[in-house]
Design an enzyme around this catalytic site. Sequence first.
Site, PDB file in Angstrom:
ATOM      1  N   ALA A 115       7.381   2.628  87.624  1.00  9.35           N
ATOM      2  CA  ALA A 115       6.143   3.418  88.315  1.00  9.35           C
ATOM      3  C   ALA A 115       5.300   2.586  88.737  1.00  9.35           C
ATOM      4  O   ALA A 115       4.814   2.606  89.961  1.00  9.35           O
ATOM      5  CB  ALA A 115       5.571   4.400  87.360  1.00  9.35           C
ATOM      6  N   ASP A 116       4.772   1.571  87.972  1.00  6.29           N
ATOM      7  CA  ASP A 116       3.881   0.736  88.655  1.00  6.29           C
ATOM      8  C   ASP A 116       4.521  -0.346  89.846  1.00  6.29           C
ATOM      9  O   ASP A 116       3.769  -0.627  90.675  1.00  6.29           O
ATOM     10  CB  ASP A 116       3.309  -0.537  87.506  1.00  6.29           C
ATOM     11  CG  ASP A 116       2.438   0.049  86.703  1.00  6.29           C
ATOM     12  OD1 ASP A 116       1.116   0.675  87.277  1.00  6.29           O
ATOM     13  OD2 ASP A 116       2.276   0.160  85.460  1.00  6.29           O
TER      14      ASP A 116
ATOM     15  N   GLU B  88       6.169  -5.840  87.230  1.00  6.57           N
ATOM     16  CA  GLU B  88       5.685  -4.711  87.707  1.00  6.57           C
ATOM     17  C   GLU B  88       4.675  -4.636  89.074  1.00  6.57           C
ATOM     18  O   GLU B  88       4.269  -3.813  89.417  1.00  6.57           O
ATOM     19  CB  GLU B  88       4.464  -4.063  86.991  1.00  6.57           C
ATOM     20  CG  GLU B  88       5.005  -3.748  85.244  1.00  6.57           C
ATOM     21  CD  GLU B  88       3.966  -3.136  84.631  1.00  6.57           C
ATOM     22  OE1 GLU B  88       4.193  -1.970  84.420  1.00  6.57           O
ATOM     23  OE2 GLU B  88       3.271  -3.969  83.943  1.00  6.57           O
TER      24      GLU B  88
ATOM     25  N   HIS C 238      -1.360   3.250  77.526  1.00 11.41           N
ATOM     26  CA  HIS C 238      -1.804   4.401  78.129  1.00 11.41           C
ATOM     27  C   HIS C 238      -1.676   5.544  77.132  1.00 11.41           C
ATOM     28  O   HIS C 238      -1.303   6.607  77.466  1.00 11.41           O
ATOM     29  CB  HIS C 238      -0.803   4.863  79.261  1.00 11.41           C
ATOM     30  CG  HIS C 238      -1.014   3.492  80.567  1.00 11.41           C
ATOM     31  ND1 HIS C 238      -2.031   3.479  81.258  1.00 11.41           N
ATOM     32  CD2 HIS C 238      -0.080   2.889  81.075  1.00 11.41           C
ATOM     33  CE1 HIS C 238      -2.294   2.682  82.129  1.00 11.41           C
ATOM     34  NE2 HIS C 238      -0.692   2.285  81.932  1.00 11.41           N
TER      35      HIS C 238
ATOM     36  N   GLN D  18       6.535  -7.734  81.153  1.00 11.49           N
ATOM     37  CA  GLN D  18       6.957  -6.832  82.375  1.00 11.49           C
ATOM     38  C   GLN D  18       6.841  -7.222  83.584  1.00 11.49           C
ATOM     39  O   GLN D  18       5.880  -7.940  83.639  1.00 11.49           O
ATOM     40  CB  GLN D  18       6.031  -5.324  81.907  1.00 11.49           C
ATOM     41  CG  GLN D  18       6.473  -4.683  80.733  1.00 11.49           C
ATOM     42  CD  GLN D  18       5.629  -3.305  80.487  1.00 11.49           C
ATOM     43  OE1 GLN D  18       4.874  -2.923  79.854  1.00 11.49           O
ATOM     44  NE2 GLN D  18       5.672  -2.502  81.661  1.00 11.49           N
TER      45      GLN D  18
END
Length: 263
Positions: A179-180, A154, A49, A152
Amino acid sequence: MTEQSSDRDFRTRFKNGDALGTWISIGHPMIAEAAARAGFDFVLVDTEHSEISLETVAELTRAAAASPDDLAVIVRPAWNDPVRIKRILDIGVDGIMVPMIDTPDAAEELVRATRYPPDGDRGVASGRAAGYGQNFVEYVKSEHRSLITIAQIETPTGVDNAREIADTDGIDALFVGPADLSASLGVFAEWDAPELNDAIDSVLTDGATAGIPVGTLTVREADVADRVEQGFDFLIAGKDMTTLIEQGERIRDTYEQSDAGRS
């Protein structure tokens, strides 16, 4: 301390849950130098990102290697893509953290992208990671296995499969993307939501059962103690842009209060 022994030392400390990192999205070598001077053990360079290019990853890695204190570099690619992964690893980074690992199959694909045949699919090259050919044979035979590979977690599917992902040979750690994960659970940015904290507790338990560390991101200093108390083994604490903005806001507030006092 040689570069190889330094790499092994960081890997040992990381796998023991004794490492603190910080998040880089600004692609300037001075950010890596600042992280080293602040005493961080590693930086997480985000290429998922941010505008950071492969060339910039290389410059950040060189800056970390030249810093006055040992600073490891872990890079996050945009996806679980073996082409992206091998190009990052050839730079000579210390590890890779890949988003959205939801299944054991995805975890195995990730590990294979980091390993040379016959254990994986990584293409052989004599880049910076192999000393531009000086330790080419040794790196291909064994040294590449010192890379830290982080999956990760998520999504709810990832949470459900976290134990099997953690048990995958070659996965060194799990990372909860807060966040995800909150978004995928339908409670975006509701950090105290029971659904989110139950999912986090489940991943922490699965990591502990598998004997590998579990980490997360905490953007603000005030949240560090809470994440440690929650049971995370390692943290990526602070994000460069957030730190700059919020510190700037505090300085501005102090100035305005002082100026108001003079009026």
